[in-house]
Design a protein around this motif. Structure first.
Motif, short mmCIF file in Angstrom:
data_model
loop_
_atom_site.label_atom_id
_atom_site.label_comp_id
_atom_site.label_asym_id
_atom_site.label_seq_id
_atom_site.Cartn_x
_atom_site.Cartn_y
_atom_site.Cartn_z
N HIS A 146 10.73 1.48 4.24
CA HIS A 146 10.39 2.75 5.03
C HIS A 146 11.23 2.81 6.40
CE1 HIS A 146 7.95 -0.73 6.76
NE2 HIS A 146 7.80 -0.05 7.76
N ARG A 147 11.70 1.43 6.47
CA ARG A 147 12.68 1.32 7.71
C ARG A 147 14.01 2.29 7.73
NH1 ARG A 147 11.73 -5.07 7.92
NH2 ARG A 147 12.48 -4.50 5.95
N LEU A 148 14.50 2.02 6.34
CA LEU A 148 15.92 2.48 5.94
C LEU A 148 15.58 4.01 5.81
CD1 LEU A 148 17.29 0.01 3.28
CD2 LEU A 148 17.69 0.40 5.54
N GLU A 173 0.28 10.82 -11.64
CA GLU A 173 -0.74 10.47 -10.77
C GLU A 173 -0.46 9.31 -9.78
OE1 GLU A 173 -3.90 11.61 -10.67
OE2 GLU A 173 -3.81 12.87 -12.39
N ALA A 174 -1.09 9.24 -8.74
CA ALA A 174 -0.61 8.58 -7.62
C ALA A 174 -1.21 7.07 -7.80
CB ALA A 174 -0.86 9.05 -6.28
N SER A 175 -0.60 6.05 -7.58
CA SER A 175 -1.08 4.89 -7.78
C SER A 175 -1.91 4.16 -6.37
CB SER A 175 -0.09 3.64 -8.37
OG SER A 175 0.91 3.27 -7.47
N SER A 176 -2.36 3.27 -6.32
CA SER A 176 -2.57 2.75 -4.97
C SER A 176 -1.39 2.24 -4.10
CB SER A 176 -3.64 1.51 -5.04
OG SER A 176 -3.01 0.22 -5.97
N ALA A 180 -0.21 3.89 -0.49
CA ALA A 180 0.06 2.89 0.65
C ALA A 180 1.42 3.33 1.17
CB ALA A 180 -0.12 1.42 0.21
N LEU A 181 2.49 3.18 0.12
CA LEU A 181 3.83 3.54 0.64
C LEU A 181 4.13 4.85 1.44
CD1 LEU A 181 6.78 3.05 0.56
CD2 LEU A 181 6.74 4.18 -1.81
N THR A 182 3.40 5.81 1.08
CA THR A 182 3.30 7.30 1.73
C THR A 182 2.90 7.12 3.01
OG1 THR A 182 3.07 8.23 -0.53
CG2 THR A 182 2.83 9.60 1.27
N ASN A 183 1.66 6.36 3.16
CA ASN A 183 1.25 6.27 4.58
C ASN A 183 1.97 5.62 5.31
OD1 ASN A 183 -1.41 7.75 3.65
ND2 ASN A 183 -2.32 5.86 3.27
#
Length: 218
Positions: A146-148, A173-176, A180-183
């Motif tokens: 996410h930093r990049l 379908e979205a996995s857990s 988490a990555l999206t948030n």
């Protein structure tokens, strides 16, 4: 084959069946019946015209009556079509909906046997600044930093971002881990007043929109 060529010339390529299109690609002097029958056999083996495009040449050449040269022509024709669609997608200058983003990314993901993650960096008026692949992984996942993504958004002075990745498994379908990555990315971008407009999961059979499913804050 004359009848198929006449149909092509008088009624256009869109009038040809999938089997007739394949017969034109594999034709090397065999009779019309043989060429069309071979096209039908290839379709039956691959399941659909999309399956033909996704099948590796090593498997395609093993279909009865195909062989290496015909398989080569099929994958070459498929690749020409894919590149044409990619170039058309690259001409997109603005995004007005998630569907626009899906149409832009789908040609990239079609046929991939591994997972990739891409990011669209946008202006406040939804103009595309840059499209960038941010990670490439294996069949079951890829690592995204996410930093990049945030760093590049700041460099480009982007105010909005759309993420997209594929699921080679075909499950839209979205996995857990996806959630988490999206948030995490949304929170990192928000620190700099950059909005994550959507995160799309694109597969051969459909797509999943985090925004559409209410998984992103306004």
């Amino acid at each position: 084959m004359d009848a198929i060529h006449n149909k092509l010339l008088t009624r256009g390529v869109g009038s040809l069946t999938d089997a007739e299109l394949l017969s034109l690609v594999v034709d090397d002097g065999c009779s019309r019946e043989d060429a069309v029958s071979l096209g039908e056999r290839i379709l039956a083996e691959c399941g659909s015209i999309a399956g033909v495009g996704n099948m590796e040449i090593s498997r395609l050449r093993m279909v009865e009556g195909v062989g290496l040269k015909r398989a080569g022509r099929i994958v070459a024709a498929t690749e020409l079509g894919r590149r044409s669609v990619v170039l058309q997608a690259e001409s997109v200058v603005s995004i007005t909906s998630s569907n626009d983003a899906v149409n832009l990314f789908r040609p990239i993901f079609d046929g991939l046997q591994h997972e990739e993650c891409w990011v669209l960096y946008l202006t406040n008026s939804n103009r595309v600044i840059e499209r960038q692949r941010v990670s490439q992984g294996g069949v079951q996942g890829t690592v995204v930093d996410h930093r990049l993504i945030t760093k590049r958004a700041l460099e480009l002075l982007a105010t909005q971002v759309i993420m997209a990745h594929n699921h080679p498994s075909g499950s839209a379908e979205a996995s857990s881990q996806d959630i988490a990555l999206t948030n995490r990315i949304a929170e990192a971008l928000a620190l700099f007043d950059i909005r994550l407009l959507d995160h799309l999961i694109i597969t051969r059979s459909g797509e999943f929109s985090f925004r559409g499913e209410g998984l992103l804050k306004k």
